[in-house]
Design an enzyme around this catalytic site. Structure first.
Site, mmCIF file in Angstrom:
data_model
loop_
_atom_site.group_PDB
_atom_site.id
_atom_site.type_symbol
_atom_site.label_atom_id
_atom_site.label_comp_id
_atom_site.label_asym_id
_atom_site.label_seq_id
_atom_site.Cartn_x
_atom_site.Cartn_y
_atom_site.Cartn_z
ATOM 1 N N ILE A 46 0.829 -1.198 0.000
ATOM 2 C CA ILE A 46 0.000 0.000 0.000
ATOM 3 C C ILE A 46 0.872 1.261 0.000
ATOM 4 O O ILE A 46 0.558 2.251 -0.651
ATOM 5 C CB ILE A 46 -0.902 0.006 1.261
ATOM 6 C CG1 ILE A 46 -1.784 -1.243 1.299
ATOM 7 C CG2 ILE A 46 -1.759 1.247 1.306
ATOM 8 C CD1 ILE A 46 -2.461 -1.456 2.654
ATOM 9 N N ASN A 120 3.020 4.315 7.722
ATOM 10 C CA ASN A 120 2.421 3.187 7.011
ATOM 11 C C ASN A 120 3.102 1.846 7.280
ATOM 12 O O ASN A 120 2.444 0.808 7.217
ATOM 13 C CB ASN A 120 2.442 3.499 5.504
ATOM 14 C CG ASN A 120 2.221 2.272 4.643
ATOM 15 O OD1 ASN A 120 1.083 1.874 4.408
ATOM 16 N ND2 ASN A 120 3.296 1.645 4.195
ATOM 17 N N THR A 141 7.691 -1.936 16.136
ATOM 18 C CA THR A 141 7.677 -1.460 14.746
ATOM 19 C C THR A 141 6.445 -0.617 14.452
ATOM 20 O O THR A 141 6.536 0.507 13.955
ATOM 21 C CB THR A 141 7.671 -2.660 13.771
ATOM 22 O OG1 THR A 141 8.752 -3.515 14.097
ATOM 23 C CG2 THR A 141 7.780 -2.187 12.337
ATOM 24 N N TYR A 197 2.483 -13.710 25.191
ATOM 25 C CA TYR A 197 2.443 -13.254 23.795
ATOM 26 C C TYR A 197 1.444 -14.045 22.967
ATOM 27 O O TYR A 197 1.405 -15.265 23.000
ATOM 28 C CB TYR A 197 3.836 -13.376 23.172
ATOM 29 C CG TYR A 197 3.931 -12.837 21.761
ATOM 30 C CD1 TYR A 197 3.817 -11.477 21.516
ATOM 31 C CD2 TYR A 197 4.125 -13.692 20.660
ATOM 32 C CE1 TYR A 197 3.907 -10.967 20.226
ATOM 33 C CE2 TYR A 197 4.218 -13.191 19.368
ATOM 34 C CZ TYR A 197 4.101 -11.820 19.154
ATOM 35 O OH TYR A 197 4.193 -11.320 17.873
HETATM 36 N N1 NAP Z 1 -2.819 -5.480 3.786
HETATM 37 C C1 NAP Z 1 -3.843 -5.425 4.609
HETATM 38 O O1 NAP Z 1 -4.796 -6.186 4.467
HETATM 39 C C2 NAP Z 1 -3.871 -4.441 5.763
HETATM 40 C C3 NAP Z 1 -5.009 -4.391 6.557
HETATM 41 C C4 NAP Z 1 -5.043 -3.492 7.624
HETATM 42 C C5 NAP Z 1 -3.963 -2.663 7.857
HETATM 43 N N2 NAP Z 1 -2.860 -2.730 7.091
HETATM 44 C C6 NAP Z 1 -1.730 -1.848 7.405
HETATM 45 O O2 NAP Z 1 -1.259 -1.217 6.242
HETATM 46 C C7 NAP Z 1 0.125 -0.929 6.375
HETATM 47 C C8 NAP Z 1 0.858 -1.332 5.100
HETATM 48 O O3 NAP Z 1 0.789 -2.715 4.936
HETATM 49 P P1 NAP Z 1 0.898 -3.473 3.553
HETATM 50 O O4 NAP Z 1 -0.284 -4.360 3.469
HETATM 51 O O5 NAP Z 1 1.194 -2.546 2.442
HETATM 52 O O6 NAP Z 1 2.135 -4.445 3.849
HETATM 53 P P2 NAP Z 1 3.609 -4.529 3.234
HETATM 54 O O7 NAP Z 1 3.560 -4.624 1.756
HETATM 55 O O8 NAP Z 1 4.290 -5.605 3.976
HETATM 56 O O9 NAP Z 1 4.185 -3.124 3.614
HETATM 57 C C9 NAP Z 1 4.682 -2.838 4.879
HETATM 58 C C10 NAP Z 1 5.978 -2.116 4.715
HETATM 59 O O10 NAP Z 1 6.493 -1.860 6.009
HETATM 60 C C11 NAP Z 1 7.871 -2.120 5.975
HETATM 61 N N3 NAP Z 1 8.446 -2.421 7.272
HETATM 62 C C12 NAP Z 1 8.212 -3.492 8.064
HETATM 63 N N4 NAP Z 1 8.988 -3.432 9.155
HETATM 64 C C13 NAP Z 1 9.726 -2.307 9.039
HETATM 65 C C14 NAP Z 1 10.723 -1.710 9.841
HETATM 66 N N5 NAP Z 1 11.141 -2.251 10.982
HETATM 67 N N6 NAP Z 1 11.278 -0.565 9.416
HETATM 68 C C15 NAP Z 1 10.888 0.010 8.254
HETATM 69 N N7 NAP Z 1 9.958 -0.517 7.452
HETATM 70 C C16 NAP Z 1 9.394 -1.663 7.845
HETATM 71 C C17 NAP Z 1 8.018 -3.284 5.042
HETATM 72 O O11 NAP Z 1 9.349 -3.358 4.602
HETATM 73 P P3 NAP Z 1 10.089 -4.778 4.337
HETATM 74 O O12 NAP Z 1 9.732 -5.156 2.961
HETATM 75 O O13 NAP Z 1 11.524 -4.463 4.536
HETATM 76 O O14 NAP Z 1 9.548 -5.731 5.361
HETATM 77 C C18 NAP Z 1 7.033 -2.907 3.957
HETATM 78 O O15 NAP Z 1 7.615 -2.074 2.990
HETATM 79 C C19 NAP Z 1 0.585 -1.643 7.637
HETATM 80 O O16 NAP Z 1 0.693 -0.704 8.683
HETATM 81 C C20 NAP Z 1 -0.546 -2.599 7.924
HETATM 82 O O17 NAP Z 1 -0.673 -2.876 9.306
HETATM 83 C C21 NAP Z 1 -2.801 -3.593 6.014
#
Ligand code: NAP
Ligand code: NAG
Ligand code: NAG
Ligand code: NAG
Ligand code: NAG
Length: 321
Positions: A46, A120, A141, A197
């Site tokens: 996203i 994000n 995180t 946990y």
């Molecule tokens: N997808 C869904 O269904 C969903 C639903 C509800 C909420 N969300 C929220 O939307 C947000 C984006 O998620 P997404 O679905 O786009 O997932 P994603 O593709 O996994 O994106 C998350 C990003 O966060 C980065 N990240 C993780 N740990 C990190 C760290 N320690 N330092 C810096 N960057 C870090 C990841 O980098 P790496 O590639 O290096 O891991 C990745 O680029 C999240 O906050 C998630 O909780 C998503």
């Protein structure tokens, strides 16, 4: 009920947008060329789509990522469709407060203004782990790293808002998962306790923390008269790398629930709407799903809990240094 109906049908809500709206659609006609935005986790999922659409609307985008290879690829992809796009990649690991500090220092050293911060990045359902600072990984995180980052960038944002007269905006990526947390909401007396946990509840807890935080910061900024709003969003359910620790579970779940899922351009819509749309001017401390305001959980609306989390997070940051 109404929410589920509109999610499945894609029918727009009050805002005129709904679950089927894409990030491009909700920002059509918006000129973001006077804006600079930092997007954490902007290298994939996203966040990458949010970065692309921000650049498309003319914003200067800083992709903040721990994986610089991925970040540079995301940057190249944006530039390949628009050579004049303004996009930079900078290193940020949110699970290390030291890395957060050096990102903030590096960003401030560029002398760039900062109008928009998109918190994000996130991890979900990971097996029990501790961050570089000894804090449970999902809380560290998803919440603590962003808490520290936001605080370090806040002066820059205030200054930018004051000098440009443009309202600053902070958007927190939360989730409906905030509803599924520990019994006490936030497990203050054992935030990193391995024996208690639960990977799903720890995710819910961190996402509850995102909303509480947005609300408490919002209150503080309003008190100070700073022209910066803070809101949180649930982006929808989207298949991304976030599912890496629950890939099989999610694949199976999707078979039965596919009508509830969104694609990535739809997934970035609520973030882009809340960050850029003029109709949100002055709106703060609210929670959005599918580009429409919704009520979060009772915990998420608890002002005392929000205050307690703020003090707790401040102490955690201090004790880690
Ligand atoms: N997808 C869904 O269904 C969903 C639903 C509800 C909420 N969300 C929220 O939307 C947000 C984006 O998620 P997404 O679905 O786009 O997932 P994603 O593709 O996994 O994106 C998350 C990003 O966060 C980065 N990240 C993780 N740990 C990190 C760290 N320690 N330092 C810096 N960057 C870090 C990841 O980098 P790496 O590639 O290096 O891991 C990745 O680029 C999240 O906050 C998630 O909780 C998503
Ligand atoms: C951007 O800033 C310039 C200079 O301050 C101003 O003239 C212009 O109207 C602004 N554009 C938008 C879309 O706000
Ligand atoms: C390309 O980038 C420029 C500069 O940021 C921006 O103003 C323009 O809208 C972008 N155009 C497209 C088609 O992406
Ligand atoms: C959410 O926003 C607050 C600002 O209210 C910030 O301090 C907090 O850490 C943010 N959390 C995330 C991950 O979005
Ligand atoms: C905040 O910025 C907006 C422009 O984006 C402006 O209309 C509004 O008056 C400003 N509010 C304050 C309190 O400065």
């Amino acid at each position: 009920m109404v929410g589920i109906f509109s999610l499945v049908t894609g029918w727009p809500g009050q805002s005129g947008y709904g679950s089927a709206s894409t990030a491009e659609q909700v920002t059509a006609g918006i000129d973001a060329s006077n804006l600079t935005a930092v997007i954490t986790g902007g290298a994939s999922g996203i966040g990458a789509e949010t970065a692309r659409v921000f650049a498309l609307r003319g914003a200067h985008v800083i992709i903040a990522a721990r994986n610089m290879e991925l970040a540079n690829e995301a940057k190249k992809l944006i530039l390949s469709s628009n050579q004049t796009a303004r996009v930079d990649a900078m290193k940020l690991d949110l699970s290390s407060l030291k890395s957060v500090r050096s990102f903030a220092d590096n960003f401030i050293a560029t002398g760039l203004p900062l109008n928009i911060l998109i918190n994000n990045a996130g991890v979900m359902f990971c097996p029990y782990q501790l961050s570089a600072d000894g804090v449970e990984m999902q809380f560290a995180t998803n919440h603590l790293g962003h808490f520290y980052l936001t605080n370090l960038l806040l002066d820059k944002m205030k200054k930018t808002a004051k000098e440009t007269g443009i309202e600053g905006r902070i958007v927190n990526l939360s989730s409906v998962a905030h509803l599924h947390t520990y019994d006490e909401g936030i497990q203050f007396d054992g935030i990193s306790d391995q024996t208690r946990y639960n990977d799903k509840k720890a995710y819910g807890q961190s996402k509850l923390a995102n909303i509480l935080h947005a609300n408490e910061l919002s209150r503080r900024l309003q008190e100070e008269g700073a022209n910066i709003t803070v809101n949180s969003v649930h982006p929808g359910i989207i298949m991304t790398n976030l599912m890496r620790h629950s890939f099989l579970l999610m694949k199976v779940l999707k078979i039965f629930t596919y009508i509830f899922w969104k694609n990535v351009p739809q997934g970035a819509a609520t973030t882009c709407y809340v960050a850029l749309h003029p109709s949100l001017k002055g709106t703060m401390g609210k929670y959005y799903i599918d580009c429409n305001e919704m009520k979060p959980s009772i915990f998420a609306r608890d002002e005392k809990l929000a205050k307690k989390l703020w003090d707790f997070s401040e102490l955690l940051v201090k004790s880690a240094q």
